[in-house]
Write an enzyme that holds these catalytic residues in place. Structure first.
Site, PDB file in Angstrom:
ATOM      1  N   LEU A  93       1.042  -1.095  -0.013  1.00 26.00           N
ATOM      2  CA  LEU A  93       0.153   0.023  -0.154  1.00 26.00           C
ATOM      3  C   LEU A  93       0.891   1.392   0.112  1.00 26.00           C
ATOM      4  O   LEU A  93       1.867   1.184   0.798  1.00 26.00           O
ATOM      5  CB  LEU A  93      -0.986  -0.053   1.349  1.00 26.00           C
ATOM      6  CG  LEU A  93      -1.824  -1.125   1.356  1.00 26.00           C
ATOM      7  CD1 LEU A  93      -2.761  -1.186   2.615  1.00 26.00           C
ATOM      8  CD2 LEU A  93      -2.697  -1.356   0.015  1.00 26.00           C
ATOM      9  N   HIS A 139      -3.314   4.217  -2.408  1.00 28.08           N
ATOM     10  CA  HIS A 139      -4.290   3.382  -1.865  1.00 28.08           C
ATOM     11  C   HIS A 139      -5.013   4.106  -0.415  1.00 28.08           C
ATOM     12  O   HIS A 139      -5.966   3.956  -0.237  1.00 28.08           O
ATOM     13  CB  HIS A 139      -3.612   1.974  -1.215  1.00 28.08           C
ATOM     14  CG  HIS A 139      -2.981   1.273  -2.211  1.00 28.08           C
ATOM     15  ND1 HIS A 139      -1.776   1.071  -2.579  1.00 28.08           N
ATOM     16  CD2 HIS A 139      -3.890   0.441  -3.198  1.00 28.08           C
ATOM     17  CE1 HIS A 139      -1.563   0.273  -3.532  1.00 28.08           C
ATOM     18  NE2 HIS A 139      -2.736  -0.166  -3.900  1.00 28.08           N
ATOM     19  N   ARG A 193       4.258  -0.967  -8.212  1.00 31.77           N
ATOM     20  CA  ARG A 193       5.499  -1.548  -9.018  1.00 31.77           C
ATOM     21  C   ARG A 193       6.632  -0.466  -9.283  1.00 31.77           C
ATOM     22  O   ARG A 193       7.507  -0.756  -9.913  1.00 31.77           O
ATOM     23  CB  ARG A 193       4.864  -1.997 -10.594  1.00 31.77           C
ATOM     24  CG  ARG A 193       4.098  -3.328 -10.400  1.00 31.77           C
ATOM     25  CD  ARG A 193       3.526  -3.691 -11.773  1.00 31.77           C
ATOM     26  NE  ARG A 193       3.069  -4.856 -11.905  1.00 31.77           N
ATOM     27  CZ  ARG A 193       1.761  -5.412 -11.614  1.00 31.77           C
ATOM     28  NH1 ARG A 193       0.773  -4.514 -11.670  1.00 31.77           N
ATOM     29  NH2 ARG A 193       1.487  -6.360 -11.654  1.00 31.77           N
TER      30      ARG A 193
HETATM   31  P1  AMP Z   1      -3.868  -2.488  -6.676  1.00 36.41           P
HETATM   32  O1  AMP Z   1      -3.309  -2.871  -5.207  1.00 36.41           O
HETATM   33  O2  AMP Z   1      -2.527  -2.203  -7.529  1.00 36.41           O
HETATM   34  O3  AMP Z   1      -4.737  -3.564  -7.179  1.00 36.41           O
HETATM   35  O4  AMP Z   1      -4.796  -1.496  -6.324  1.00 36.41           O
HETATM   36  C1  AMP Z   1      -5.800  -1.142  -5.592  1.00 36.41           C
HETATM   37  C2  AMP Z   1      -6.523   0.019  -5.801  1.00 36.41           C
HETATM   38  O5  AMP Z   1      -5.957   0.976  -5.595  1.00 36.41           O
HETATM   39  C3  AMP Z   1      -7.167   0.028  -7.422  1.00 36.41           C
HETATM   40  O6  AMP Z   1      -8.516   0.431  -7.197  1.00 36.41           O
HETATM   41  C4  AMP Z   1      -6.042   1.026  -8.047  1.00 36.41           C
HETATM   42  O7  AMP Z   1      -6.695   1.480  -9.142  1.00 36.41           O
HETATM   43  C5  AMP Z   1      -6.049   1.899  -6.985  1.00 36.41           C
HETATM   44  N1  AMP Z   1      -4.602   2.748  -7.035  1.00 36.41           N
HETATM   45  C6  AMP Z   1      -3.643   2.264  -7.347  1.00 36.41           C
HETATM   46  N2  AMP Z   1      -2.543   3.294  -7.393  1.00 36.41           N
HETATM   47  C7  AMP Z   1      -3.258   4.276  -7.456  1.00 36.41           C
HETATM   48  C8  AMP Z   1      -3.008   5.744  -7.661  1.00 36.41           C
HETATM   49  N3  AMP Z   1      -1.888   6.404  -7.952  1.00 36.41           N
HETATM   50  N4  AMP Z   1      -3.951   6.434  -7.505  1.00 36.41           N
HETATM   51  C9  AMP Z   1      -5.291   6.240  -7.270  1.00 36.41           C
HETATM   52  N5  AMP Z   1      -5.584   5.003  -6.922  1.00 36.41           N
HETATM   53  C10 AMP Z   1      -4.627   4.200  -7.173  1.00 36.41           C
END
Ligand code: AMP
Length: 288
Positions: A30, A34, A187
């Protein structure tokens, strides 16, 4: 905050929660992006409601050539962030809790999923839809918050919720960026220093396209310019860059004052695929 690893523990928490349940699905590692989603969830839930966050690195959305085992899993730091943001339920199932060993049912979106990320990563959105549908079933939120960072994912989830009539409102949250414009992503930590230094040029290219659109440039030349700018980033390989209708992700047909456009891009830099997107205001391109 309670941490649950079983479906039964989630069900028990759900029964005890009186107000609205707002849910933020994640794969962990996170960051402030997040955290922004969780803060939004906290506001939407209010003081009587419950905020649920899931951390599950879902194997079915990774392709055979993608390294699932390399995905970061800093669970202590993740739990600490959730606690400090006022999360009520942290759901951390393991793979066996989510999928029977002979699981044979999946959710498949067959239109929006075929392009962009879906074309680059076959089967990816089947994995996403299936796990999100499962999590919705388990947590039964009134509202779920997704980031605009994954614009196509947000569009696919909205479509799934519409077509399967999940009684859930989907709230999209704007992209959280580093000061230099790079969209936060779990990433980014894998970016070598040289690639990290080049990465803000992705957002610069998007911003330039949005500004050109404001100035009245037609979308075909905006797209060409965007591809050219991204192609000029040293060390970058352009996966895709398109300006599409924001909900259907279809190519733009005739532009009207109602048209809402979004530029979607994916660039590989220093071995890392970076996704970004931005609204493209086409109103001024209507003038003859
Ligand atoms: P992930 O853990 O990558 O699957 O992301 C979980 C949630 O966080 C998803 O809805 C992503 O689109 C959101 N998310 C990830 N990075 C960002 C960011 N930089 N800004 C806004 N939301 C994000």
């Amino acid at each position: 905050m309670i941490t649950a690893v079983t479906t039964a523990a989630v069900a028990s928490w759900r029964r005890k929660t009186v107000g609205k349940v707002v849910f933020v699905p994640t794969m962990g590692a996170l960051h402030s992006g997040h955290a922004a989603l969780i803060q939004r969830a906290r506001r939407l839930a209010g003081k009587d409601g419950g905020v649920a966050v899931s951390i599950f690195v879902n194997p079915t959305q990774f392709g055979p050539s993608e390294d699932l085992s390399r995905y970061p899993r800093p669970i202590r730091a993740d739990a600490a962030l959730c606690r400090s943001e006022g999360v009520d339920l942290l759901f951390r199932p393991d793979v066996r809790e989510m999928y029977a060993s002979d699981v044979s049912v999946a959710v498949s979106e067959k239109s929006l999923s075929l392009r962009f990320e879906g074309a680059e990563r076959p089967g990816h959105f089947d994995g996403v839809c299936t796990v999100v549908a499962l999590l919705f079933q388990m947590i039964r939120p009134e509202i779920a918050v997704f980031g605009e960072k994954d614009w196509q994912q947000l569009a696919v989830i909205r479509r799934m919720v519409r077509d399967l009539k999940f009684p859930i409102r989907i709230a999209g949250h704007p992209i959280v960026r580093e000061e230099d414009g790079l969209a936060l992503s779990s990433r980014n930590r894998f970016l070598p220093a040289g690639a990290r230094a080049m990465a803000p040029r992705i957002f610069q290219a998007l911003t330039a396209a949005a500004m050109e659109a404001e100035a009245g440039t037609k979308h075909a030349s905006l797209e060409r310019q965007l591809r050219r700018d991204l192609g000029r980033i040293p060390g970058a390989t352009l996966n895709y860059a398109s300006i599409v209708e924001e909900t259907t992700l279809e190519p733009l047909g005739r532009i009207t004052s109602q048209t809402k456009a979004r530029a979607l891009v994916a660039v590989k830099l220093g071995g890392v695929r970076l996704l970004d997107n931005l609204a493209i205001p086409l109103g001024n391109s209507l003038a003859p």
